[in-house]
Design a protein around this motif. Sequence first.
Motif, PDB file in Angstrom:
ATOM      1  N   VAL A  25     -26.376  41.243 -14.467  1.00 55.03           N
ATOM      2  CA  VAL A  25     -26.526  42.476 -15.141  1.00 55.03           C
ATOM      3  C   VAL A  25     -25.035  43.352 -14.765  1.00 55.03           C
ATOM      4  N   VAL A  26     -24.408  43.920 -16.256  1.00 56.44           N
ATOM      5  CA  VAL A  26     -22.789  44.399 -16.224  1.00 56.44           C
ATOM      6  C   VAL A  26     -23.204  45.865 -16.328  1.00 56.44           C
ATOM      7  N   ALA A  27     -22.703  46.606 -15.638  1.00 54.94           N
ATOM      8  CA  ALA A  27     -23.148  48.023 -15.341  1.00 54.94           C
ATOM      9  C   ALA A  27     -22.147  48.756 -14.887  1.00 54.94           C
ATOM     10  N   SER A  28     -22.572  49.703 -15.820  1.00 50.84           N
ATOM     11  CA  SER A  28     -21.160  50.982 -15.205  1.00 50.84           C
ATOM     12  C   SER A  28     -21.925  52.643 -15.838  1.00 50.84           C
ATOM     13  N   TYR A  29     -21.798  53.156 -15.078  1.00 52.23           N
ATOM     14  CA  TYR A  29     -22.201  54.402 -14.939  1.00 52.23           C
ATOM     15  C   TYR A  29     -20.548  55.636 -15.427  1.00 52.23           C
ATOM     16  N   LYS A  30     -19.890  55.006 -16.139  1.00 51.96           N
ATOM     17  CA  LYS A  30     -19.124  55.534 -17.068  1.00 51.96           C
ATOM     18  C   LYS A  30     -18.960  54.718 -18.394  1.00 51.96           C
ATOM     19  N   GLY A  32     -16.209  53.436 -22.158  1.00 53.09           N
ATOM     20  CA  GLY A  32     -15.388  52.753 -22.259  1.00 53.09           C
ATOM     21  C   GLY A  32     -14.641  51.576 -21.164  1.00 53.09           C
ATOM     22  N   SER A  33     -15.496  51.414 -20.534  1.00 52.11           N
ATOM     23  CA  SER A  33     -15.189  50.410 -18.883  1.00 52.11           C
ATOM     24  C   SER A  33     -15.189  48.905 -19.768  1.00 52.11           C
ATOM     25  N   TRP A  34     -15.379  48.395 -20.396  1.00 48.42           N
ATOM     26  CA  TRP A  34     -15.289  47.213 -21.562  1.00 48.42           C
ATOM     27  C   TRP A  34     -16.547  46.066 -20.752  1.00 48.42           C
ATOM     28  N   LYS A  35     -17.529  47.085 -20.641  1.00 46.85           N
ATOM     29  CA  LYS A  35     -18.477  46.548 -20.209  1.00 46.85           C
ATOM     30  C   LYS A  35     -19.293  46.077 -20.792  1.00 46.85           C
ATOM     31  N   THR A  36     -18.842  46.124 -22.378  1.00 43.49           N
ATOM     32  CA  THR A  36     -20.413  45.077 -22.967  1.00 43.49           C
ATOM     33  C   THR A  36     -19.383  43.484 -23.898  1.00 43.49           C
ATOM     34  N   VAL A 134     -19.502  45.297 -11.928  1.00 39.52           N
ATOM     35  CA  VAL A 134     -19.390  46.522 -12.034  1.00 39.52           C
ATOM     36  C   VAL A 134     -17.889  46.873 -12.646  1.00 39.52           C
ATOM     37  N   PRO A 135     -17.478  46.782 -14.043  1.00 35.22           N
ATOM     38  CA  PRO A 135     -15.825  46.589 -13.888  1.00 35.22           C
ATOM     39  C   PRO A 135     -15.486  48.283 -14.348  1.00 35.22           C
ATOM     40  N   LEU A 136     -14.527  48.202 -13.488  1.00 33.21           N
ATOM     41  CA  LEU A 136     -13.505  49.602 -13.095  1.00 33.21           C
ATOM     42  C   LEU A 136     -12.410  49.867 -13.636  1.00 33.21           C
ATOM     43  N   VAL A 137     -12.920  50.895 -14.752  1.00 35.57           N
ATOM     44  CA  VAL A 137     -11.476  50.797 -15.847  1.00 35.57           C
ATOM     45  C   VAL A 137      -9.933  51.850 -14.845  1.00 35.57           C
ATOM     46  N   ASP A 138     -10.820  52.939 -14.254  1.00 30.70           N
ATOM     47  CA  ASP A 138      -9.903  54.248 -13.617  1.00 30.70           C
ATOM     48  C   ASP A 138     -10.689  54.673 -12.527  1.00 30.70           C
ATOM     49  N   HIS A 139      -9.735  55.483 -11.683  1.00 30.85           N
ATOM     50  CA  HIS A 139     -10.271  55.942 -10.367  1.00 30.85           C
ATOM     51  C   HIS A 139     -11.351  57.182 -10.763  1.00 30.85           C
ATOM     52  N   ASN A 140     -11.432  57.929 -11.790  1.00 31.72           N
ATOM     53  CA  ASN A 140     -13.396  58.311 -12.024  1.00 31.72           C
ATOM     54  C   ASN A 140     -14.415  57.248 -12.228  1.00 31.72           C
ATOM     55  N   ALA A 141     -14.228  55.872 -12.317  1.00 37.51           N
ATOM     56  CA  ALA A 141     -15.096  54.464 -12.895  1.00 37.51           C
ATOM     57  C   ALA A 141     -15.474  54.379 -11.615  1.00 37.51           C
ATOM     58  N   ILE A 142     -14.316  54.501 -10.141  1.00 35.86           N
ATOM     59  CA  ILE A 142     -14.537  54.525  -8.941  1.00 35.86           C
ATOM     60  C   ILE A 142     -15.800  55.194  -8.471  1.00 35.86           C
ATOM     61  N   LEU A 143     -15.120  56.068  -8.651  1.00 33.08           N
ATOM     62  CA  LEU A 143     -16.272  57.195  -8.197  1.00 33.08           C
ATOM     63  C   LEU A 143     -17.499  57.538  -8.602  1.00 33.08           C
ATOM     64  N   ASN A 144     -17.550  57.052 -10.393  1.00 31.40           N
ATOM     65  CA  ASN A 144     -19.102  56.783 -10.885  1.00 31.40           C
ATOM     66  C   ASN A 144     -19.706  55.626 -10.454  1.00 31.40           C
TER      67      ASN A 144
END
Length: 266
Positions: A25-30, A32-36, A134-144
């Motif tokens: 599963v490729v998942a992100s709560y944000k 624009g994370s290059w998830k797809t 879980v792809p992390l693209v910025d610091h908001n993504a870390i919090l999410n």
Amino acid sequence: MPGITIKRSEDTPSEQRPPTRPTLVVASYKGGSWKTSIAVACAERVAMAGYRVLLPTVDGQEDALTRVGQGTVSGGTKLTIGQGTLTVLGMDRETLLSTIYAGPDPSFGDVDVIIADMPPVREGGWLPGTYTVVPLVDHNAILNAHTMLMGTPANTDVLLVRVGDLAPSETWSKTAKAIQKALGRSIDWLDEHVPKSGPIADAHATGTSIWTLPKRGNTGLFQDAIITVCDLFWTHTHGPDDRLPSMPKSTAVAPMQVRGWGRVPW
């Protein structure tokens, strides 16, 4: 995304209930994370190894279909890739859960592996027994990510992947360990980053497989990172002695650039 509401205590399957197929599963709560981009690249790579891959995309835009050159197809498509196949299907939340935990609908054909492209919702981290990237693209993504992973079942493996220049290499492991400590559970992280690449973005925008691109610069680093993610997924779900077959030569996937090639309408 409207319609995606999962109450973990009522709707999410039991923590001990495994998927019927090895499931990434490729998942992100944000957004624009290059998830797809990561999900499609992983699905292509596993299909190239000779497996029958199902890529459900729980996204009303069905962006994954565009990434494989089928943007004009509504619902789904099936592509032949080398000795394997890749079936991309738009799904709602209920169908996704049924597909992962009750088994794919027989009309999809035989399926060896499921690689799910989740929308930016918290529930992406709540699917038991999966290998969750879980792809992390910025610091908001870390919090999410922290918010999303707080509900992750104990039998779900988590792999953090830093995208672009989120953090320099010397501090990335500290960041990942801090997330692990905050979650109070064991997680993994990819040492190398997944760089943003103009040619990768252009390829997905035009429906061209990233595996047809010359392996150089950030494009090559992106491809290498995807190979590593797939290898980690395979050893976690099959055991360290069961290796994912090697990538074929790039010429073997060139036909994927032809729109509609191998397509089966749904």
